[in-house]
Design a protein around this motif. Structure first.
Motif, PDB file in Angstrom:
ATOM      1  N   ALA A  43       0.800  -1.222   0.000  1.00 10.05           N
ATOM      2  CA  ALA A  43       0.000   0.000   0.000  1.00 10.05           C
ATOM      3  C   ALA A  43       0.839   1.281   0.000  1.00 10.05           C
ATOM      4  O   ALA A  43       0.577   2.196  -0.795  1.00 10.05           O
ATOM      5  CB  ALA A  43      -0.981  -0.009   1.173  1.00 10.05           C
ATOM      6  N   PRO A  44       1.874   1.413   0.853  1.00 10.70           N
ATOM      7  CA  PRO A  44       2.654   2.659   0.830  1.00 10.70           C
ATOM      8  C   PRO A  44       3.306   2.926  -0.521  1.00 10.70           C
ATOM      9  O   PRO A  44       3.358   4.078  -0.979  1.00 10.70           O
ATOM     10  CB  PRO A  44       3.692   2.433   1.928  1.00 10.70           C
ATOM     11  N   TRP A  45       3.814   1.895  -1.171  1.00 11.39           N
ATOM     12  CA  TRP A  45       4.434   2.067  -2.486  1.00 11.39           C
ATOM     13  C   TRP A  45       3.413   2.494  -3.524  1.00 11.39           C
ATOM     14  O   TRP A  45       3.691   3.361  -4.371  1.00 11.39           O
ATOM     15  CB  TRP A  45       5.126   0.780  -2.913  1.00 11.39           C
ATOM     16  N   LEU A  46       2.193   1.932  -3.475  1.00 11.85           N
ATOM     17  CA  LEU A  46       1.148   2.326  -4.425  1.00 11.85           C
ATOM     18  C   LEU A  46       0.812   3.804  -4.265  1.00 11.85           C
ATOM     19  O   LEU A  46       0.609   4.519  -5.253  1.00 11.85           O
ATOM     20  CB  LEU A  46      -0.097   1.458  -4.224  1.00 11.85           C
ATOM     21  N   VAL A  47       0.762   4.269  -3.031  1.00 19.00           N
ATOM     22  CA  VAL A  47       0.526   5.700  -2.788  1.00 19.00           C
ATOM     23  C   VAL A  47       1.655   6.522  -3.396  1.00 19.00           C
ATOM     24  O   VAL A  47       1.421   7.559  -4.042  1.00 19.00           O
ATOM     25  CB  VAL A  47       0.375   5.972  -1.281  1.00 19.00           C
ATOM     26  N   GLU A  48       2.882   6.074  -3.232  1.00 20.73           N
ATOM     27  CA  GLU A  48       4.045   6.791  -3.760  1.00 20.73           C
ATOM     28  C   GLU A  48       3.987   6.941  -5.281  1.00 20.73           C
ATOM     29  O   GLU A  48       4.403   7.971  -5.826  1.00 20.73           O
ATOM     30  CB  GLU A  48       5.335   6.068  -3.382  1.00 20.73           C
ATOM     31  N   ILE A  49       3.489   5.926  -5.973  1.00 23.93           N
ATOM     32  CA  ILE A  49       3.483   5.983  -7.439  1.00 23.93           C
ATOM     33  C   ILE A  49       2.225   6.654  -7.981  1.00 23.93           C
ATOM     34  O   ILE A  49       2.027   6.706  -9.202  1.00 23.93           O
ATOM     35  CB  ILE A  49       3.652   4.581  -8.066  1.00 23.93           C
ATOM     36  N   GLY A  50       1.378   7.174  -7.098  1.00 22.42           N
ATOM     37  CA  GLY A  50       0.229   7.946  -7.557  1.00 22.42           C
ATOM     38  C   GLY A  50      -1.090   7.223  -7.530  1.00 22.42           C
ATOM     39  O   GLY A  50      -2.052   7.665  -8.180  1.00 22.42           O
ATOM     40  N   LEU A  51      -1.184   6.127  -6.762  1.00 23.97           N
ATOM     41  CA  LEU A  51      -2.444   5.391  -6.624  1.00 23.97           C
ATOM     42  C   LEU A  51      -2.859   5.433  -5.148  1.00 23.97           C
ATOM     43  O   LEU A  51      -2.569   4.513  -4.383  1.00 23.97           O
ATOM     44  CB  LEU A  51      -2.284   3.949  -7.111  1.00 23.97           C
ATOM     45  N   PRO A  52      -3.515   6.492  -4.720  1.00 24.81           N
ATOM     46  CA  PRO A  52      -3.876   6.640  -3.314  1.00 24.81           C
ATOM     47  C   PRO A  52      -4.896   5.608  -2.862  1.00 24.81           C
ATOM     48  O   PRO A  52      -5.668   5.073  -3.661  1.00 24.81           O
ATOM     49  CB  PRO A  52      -4.469   8.052  -3.243  1.00 24.81           C
ATOM     50  N   GLN A  53      -4.878   5.343  -1.564  1.00 26.56           N
ATOM     51  CA  GLN A  53      -5.869   4.444  -0.985  1.00 26.56           C
ATOM     52  C   GLN A  53      -7.193   5.185  -0.853  1.00 26.56           C
ATOM     53  O   GLN A  53      -7.252   6.269  -0.282  1.00 26.56           O
ATOM     54  CB  GLN A  53      -5.406   3.956   0.392  1.00 26.56           C
ATOM     55  N   VAL A  54      -8.275   4.563  -1.372  1.00 23.14           N
ATOM     56  CA  VAL A  54      -9.593   5.194  -1.308  1.00 23.14           C
ATOM     57  C   VAL A  54     -10.578   4.403  -0.454  1.00 23.14           C
ATOM     58  O   VAL A  54     -11.660   4.897  -0.150  1.00 23.14           O
ATOM     59  CB  VAL A  54     -10.177   5.410  -2.719  1.00 23.14           C
ATOM     60  N   ASP A  55     -10.215   3.181  -0.086  1.00 21.86           N
ATOM     61  CA  ASP A  55     -11.108   2.381   0.748  1.00 21.86           C
ATOM     62  C   ASP A  55     -10.301   1.283   1.429  1.00 21.86           C
ATOM     63  O   ASP A  55      -9.208   0.921   0.985  1.00 21.86           O
ATOM     64  CB  ASP A  55     -12.234   1.762  -0.093  1.00 21.86           C
ATOM     65  N   ARG A  56     -10.892   0.766   2.511  1.00 23.49           N
ATOM     66  CA  ARG A  56     -10.272  -0.314   3.280  1.00 23.49           C
ATOM     67  C   ARG A  56     -11.409  -1.208   3.745  1.00 23.49           C
ATOM     68  O   ARG A  56     -12.300  -0.766   4.470  1.00 23.49           O
ATOM     69  CB  ARG A  56      -9.509   0.261   4.479  1.00 23.49           C
ATOM     70  N   VAL A  57     -11.432  -2.468   3.309  1.00 26.91           N
ATOM     71  CA  VAL A  57     -12.565  -3.361   3.547  1.00 26.91           C
ATOM     72  C   VAL A  57     -12.081  -4.685   4.128  1.00 26.91           C
ATOM     73  O   VAL A  57     -10.898  -5.030   4.050  1.00 26.91           O
ATOM     74  CB  VAL A  57     -13.361  -3.611   2.242  1.00 26.91           C
ATOM     75  N   SER A  58     -13.031  -5.424   4.692  1.00 25.80           N
ATOM     76  CA  SER A  58     -12.708  -6.692   5.347  1.00 25.80           C
ATOM     77  C   SER A  58     -12.910  -7.868   4.414  1.00 25.80           C
ATOM     78  O   SER A  58     -13.930  -7.952   3.710  1.00 25.80           O
ATOM     79  CB  SER A  58     -13.596  -6.886   6.579  1.00 25.80           C
ATOM     80  N   ALA A  59     -11.959  -8.794   4.427  1.00 20.81           N
ATOM     81  CA  ALA A  59     -12.153 -10.108   3.818  1.00 20.81           C
ATOM     82  C   ALA A  59     -12.727 -11.019   4.891  1.00 20.81           C
ATOM     83  O   ALA A  59     -12.227 -11.068   6.014  1.00 20.81           O
ATOM     84  CB  ALA A  59     -10.834 -10.661   3.298  1.00 20.81           C
ATOM     85  N   MET A  60     -13.800 -11.744   4.546  1.00 21.74           N
ATOM     86  CA  MET A  60     -14.486 -12.590   5.517  1.00 21.74           C
ATOM     87  C   MET A  60     -14.634 -13.995   4.938  1.00 21.74           C
ATOM     88  O   MET A  60     -14.696 -14.178   3.716  1.00 21.74           O
ATOM     89  CB  MET A  60     -15.861 -12.020   5.873  1.00 21.74           C
ATOM     90  N   ALA A  61     -14.690 -14.981   5.825  1.00 22.83           N
ATOM     91  CA  ALA A  61     -14.799 -16.371   5.389  1.00 22.83           C
ATOM     92  C   ALA A  61     -15.852 -17.103   6.192  1.00 22.83           C
ATOM     93  O   ALA A  61     -16.022 -16.860   7.395  1.00 22.83           O
ATOM     94  CB  ALA A  61     -13.459 -17.082   5.528  1.00 22.83           C
ATOM     95  N   LEU A  62     -16.557 -18.002   5.521  1.00 22.94           N
ATOM     96  CA  LEU A  62     -17.440 -18.962   6.166  1.00 22.94           C
ATOM     97  C   LEU A  62     -16.731 -20.304   6.112  1.00 22.94           C
ATOM     98  O   LEU A  62     -16.582 -20.894   5.050  1.00 22.94           O
ATOM     99  CB  LEU A  62     -18.781 -19.032   5.438  1.00 22.94           C
ATOM    100  N   GLY A  63     -16.257 -20.775   7.253  1.00 22.50           N
ATOM    101  CA  GLY A  63     -15.349 -21.904   7.283  1.00 22.50           C
ATOM    102  C   GLY A  63     -13.915 -21.399   7.249  1.00 22.50           C
ATOM    103  O   GLY A  63     -13.649 -20.200   7.184  1.00 22.50           O
TER     104      GLY A  63
END
Length: 285
Positions: free
Chosen positions: A245-265
């Motif tokens: 993520a920090p490198w992506l921000v550096e190259i001009g792709l800012p973070q716009v969202d942060r979401v959860s990965a969830m599992a059943l099992g």
């Protein structure tokens, strides 16, 4: 097409059909989700879908995608804003879970959806960060990493490292991606050690999946895939655990969202030697 074979599930839930897709696209547009009609068709062709209609119009959708015999991913769960709080999402999920029964399932949850998924037994197991922007300048490519265009004879090796990193057999997804995406690989001493894809999707292009042995190779793959996208809209969804993520921000792709990965099992488990850095997109994993 797997999507056309899903049976009516009762309780007003029906199979999502190709002739529903224009309305489904309208539902995603109402939520400002970036899917194109072509993205809906791609997703339905790979999976199975359910829908709810009211007064002759589509008001809800839910899709799932089988990966081998043991796993599935879930996504594109949408309820029209004017039809919410009527139990439609729960009915769609009940039909989907019954259809996919016996598989371990994963999804990427919005904040609004997380309470329902928790009630259904899903548990968080990771974080995904979404990065996107008009790419003002392409990132430099590390010439020490041997990245080249993929060839048809690479497909078996790509499938092997993809399963090692994702923990799932995603051959059908990969076959579909190879037909529409630009694909590159990292090869050393005759062995394919990583790969990445870029394809038209949403507002521009999406980079993913990206699988590599380490961050150095992953950055080189992403930079190569981004090299033809200067001035265009680029999106990439990465696991927080991969550390890009920090490198992506550096190259001009800012973070716009942060979401959860969830599992059943139990969620799928990666094997040593390959790391899943970027998803194909949040629904397909």
């Amino acid at each position: 097409m797997l999507g056309s074979t899903a049976k009516d599930a009762g309780d007003g839930v029906i199979a999502l059909r190709p002739d529903h897709l224009e309305q489904a696209h309208g539902l995603s547009q109402a939520l400002v989700w970036p899917y194109r009609l072509e993205d809906w068709a791609f997703a339905l062709n790979l999976g199975r879908g359910f829908a709810v209609e009211a007064d002759g119009r589509l008001v809800g959708t839910a899709l799932w995608w089988p990966y081998g015999d043991s796993f599935a991913t879930i996504g594109m769960i949408i309820v029209s804003p004017d039809a919410q709080r009527q139990g439609i999402g729960r009915r769609l999920m009940a039909a989907l879970l019954a259809d996919a029964a016996g598989r371990r399932m994963t999804l990427i949850s919005t904040k609004d959806g997380e309470p329902l998924y928790t009630q259904l037994g899903f548990k968080p197991f990771g974080i995904v960060t979404q990065h996107q922007a008009i790419l003002a300048k392409v990132p430099p490519i590390d010439s020490a990493v041997p990245v080249r265009a993929a060839r048809p004879e690479d497909h078996a090796a790509i499938a092997t490292i993809d399963e090692r990193a994702s923990g799932m057999n995603r051959t059908r997804l990969l076959d579909a991606l190879f037909a529409i995406a630009d694909v590159v690989v990292v090869e050393r001493e005759g062995e394919v050690l990583g790969y990445g894809c870029v394809r038209r999707w949403g507002r521009g292009v999406v980079i993913g999946p990206v699988i590599a042995r380490d961050q150095t190779d992953a950055r080189a793959i992403i930079a190569t895939l981004a090299s033809g996208q200067e001035g265009g809209f680029v999106r990439i969804d990465v696991t927080e655990a991969c550390g890009l993520a920090p490198w992506l921000v550096e190259i001009g792709l800012p973070q716009v969202d942060r979401v959860s990965a969830m599992a059943l099992g139990e969620p799928p488990q990666a094997q040593p030697g390959a790391v899943l850095f970027a998803l194909s997109n949040q629904s397909l994993g």
